[in-house]
Design a protein around this motif. Structure first.
Motif, PDB file in Angstrom:
ATOM      1  N   GLU A 287       0.860  -1.293   0.101  1.00 44.58           N
ATOM      2  CA  GLU A 287       0.097   0.000   0.005  1.00 44.58           C
ATOM      3  C   GLU A 287       0.739   1.245   0.006  1.00 44.58           C
ATOM      4  O   GLU A 287       2.093   1.083   0.218  1.00 44.58           O
ATOM      5  CB  GLU A 287      -0.861   0.090   1.123  1.00 44.58           C
TER       6      GLU A 287
ATOM      7  N   THR B 132      -5.949   2.907  -7.424  1.00 44.47           N
ATOM      8  CA  THR B 132      -6.145   1.547  -6.911  1.00 44.47           C
ATOM      9  C   THR B 132      -6.533   0.829  -7.995  1.00 44.47           C
ATOM     10  O   THR B 132      -6.195  -0.440  -8.088  1.00 44.47           O
ATOM     11  CB  THR B 132      -6.621   1.338  -5.715  1.00 44.47           C
TER      12      THR B 132
ATOM     13  N   PRO C  77      -3.513  -0.230  -2.825  1.00 50.55           N
ATOM     14  CA  PRO C  77      -4.316   0.620  -2.089  1.00 50.55           C
ATOM     15  C   PRO C  77      -3.567   1.829  -1.522  1.00 50.55           C
ATOM     16  O   PRO C  77      -2.369   1.848  -1.342  1.00 50.55           O
ATOM     17  CB  PRO C  77      -4.538  -0.392  -0.969  1.00 50.55           C
TER      18      PRO C  77
END
Length: 425
Positions: free
Chosen positions: A49, A72, A78
């Protein structure tokens, strides 16, 4: 050059200051065109992420979440958005970064002392990506020849007025004072004009417009040993502000929240504020809201407002600088910048958006861009950090009637001491 022959956006591009650097070689017009960062150096593995620190404003966070959701969807990475007030981010990063809890990107107005404190690292963007911004806006986020962030928002402040109370904006300080004399009724919280006068950010306009300077500008930058904050021009500007308190035009102890609230209630004809306030005031005042350049000083000079550039900075502690840079390019591309403008009213740094008819033909935006031609970027030195508190105190003491020269002399001594202490550490 002839200002009248140029669009207001040209002034925006000429007078704004910002940084420059380098990054992934790819198109920035949408996430659908993304390639792998650092393709010429070998493909970088995708992180689990990315984390960004954004200003804690609910309306702005909603737009930011929509943009990162697209990112994303296209990359599979993410994006964790942590809301932290911009004023708190620098201190938080100095603590959380070394502990591995900091962001990959964070949002700040200018490079300031971030580079000196080692809180940012240079980012690499392509020449194609850099071409979306002016050299001046890139330089505002640069230090010692390195680019540490990408420009997102450019801003200055201007005169916001209520056309129901004053059909046309006062064009001179004399007209502004006439408006104050006619409409001020402190007992009813009614004022001709109002602003957070003990905030150095806003009040500097009248000091700089009177010939004052913070650090002496040289051919190579700024001489931090030559501080002009107690010299004639600054004294003249602060004396003007003090006179507004003495005449009762400005009440003591007023902050930005009070100013904005009274303006929304229709109790103030004109205020000094920036484009970040437009959405709120437009919701309350509707078509009665208008924007104009700050009124001209008595000698014909224009108030010299600060010009700022907010951008997405690459944290020194990011373990994924290539992908973080990739995200920064997406956050600042034309599509994202236009959506941000529509959601917040803040003026984007991206050239294609600045020249879009939606902005060019917007009278509220044009009012700010007119003021920009008279403004001046923040001195791009870390020592500026030591100026704010002493000058805020000086303005407070002046508002209470203390002698202007004396409070400015004391402010300069404090600034010099802070600079020496910082240099000794």
């Amino acid at each position: 050059m002839s200002y009248k022959s140029m669009s207001v956006w040209v002034f925006l591009l000429v007078f704004i200051l910002m940084l420059a650097a380098c990054g992934p070689q790819r198109s920035t017009e949408g996430v659908e065109d993304m390639g792998q960062p650092g393709a010429d150096e070998g493909i970088k593995p995708k992180p689990a992420e990315l984390t960004i620190w954004a200003d804690d404003n609910a309306e702005k966070l909603a737009d930011l979440k929509a943009t990162t959701a697209k990112y994303t969807e296209q990359t599979g990475i993410p994006v964790n958005i942590t809301p932290i007030a911009m004023n708190d981010q620098q201190q938080s990063l100095s603590l959380d970064g070394p502990a591995g809890k900091g962001p990959d990107l964070f949002y700040q107005p200018g490079i300031g002392s971030l580079s000196v404190q080692g809180l940012v690292q240079p980012l690499k963007v392509s020449e194609e990506d850099k071409a979306n911004f002016t050299k001046e806006t890139l330089e505002a986020l640069s230090y010692d020849g390195n680019l540490y962030g990408l420009p997102f928002v450019v801003e200055t402040y201007a005169l916001l007025y209520n056309k129901e109370l004053v059909p046309e904006a006062p064009k001179t300080i004399a007209e502004l004072e006439q408006l104050a004399g006619k409409m001020t009724n402190a007992g009813s919280d009614e004022y001709g004009f109002l602003y957070d006068a003990t905030n150095f950010y806003y009040s500097w306009a009248f000091m700089g417009g009177s010939g004052g300077y913070i650090f002496k500008e040289t051919d190579t930058g700024f001489d931090i040993n030559d501080i002009g904050l107690n010299q004639a021009g600054t004294v003249k500007g602060m004396s003007l502000i003090q006179s507004w308190f003495e005449k009762g035009y400005l009440p003591k102890g007023v902050n930005g929240d009070i100013v904005g609230g009274l303006f929304n209630e229709g109790k103030v004809a004109a205020v000094i504020n920036g484009p970040w306030a437009i959405t709120d005031h437009k919701a309350q005042l509707g078509d009665n809201l208008a924007v104009a350049a700050l009124p001209v000083m008595e000698d014909g000079a224009h108030p010299q407002s600060f010009i700022g550039v907010k951008g997405w900075m690459l944290s020194a502690y990011s373990k994924n600088p290539e992908w973080a840079t990739d995200l920064a390019v997406i956050l600042t591309n034309a599509e994202s910048s236009m959506e941000w403008f529509k959601a917040t009213g803040e003026m984007p740094a991206h050239l294609d958006v600045l020249n879009d008819p939606l902005l060019v033909n917007d009278p509220l935006v044009a009012g700010f861009s007119e003021q920009i031609q008279y403004g001046k970027p923040f001195p791009n030195v870390a020592e500026l950090t030591h100026v704010w508190d002493p000058m805020a105190n000086a303005l407070k003491f002046a508002s209470e009637g203390e002698e202007v020269q004396a409070v400015l002399d004391e402010a300069v001594v404090q600034i010099q001491d802070k600079i020496k202490m910082a240099g000794a550490q």
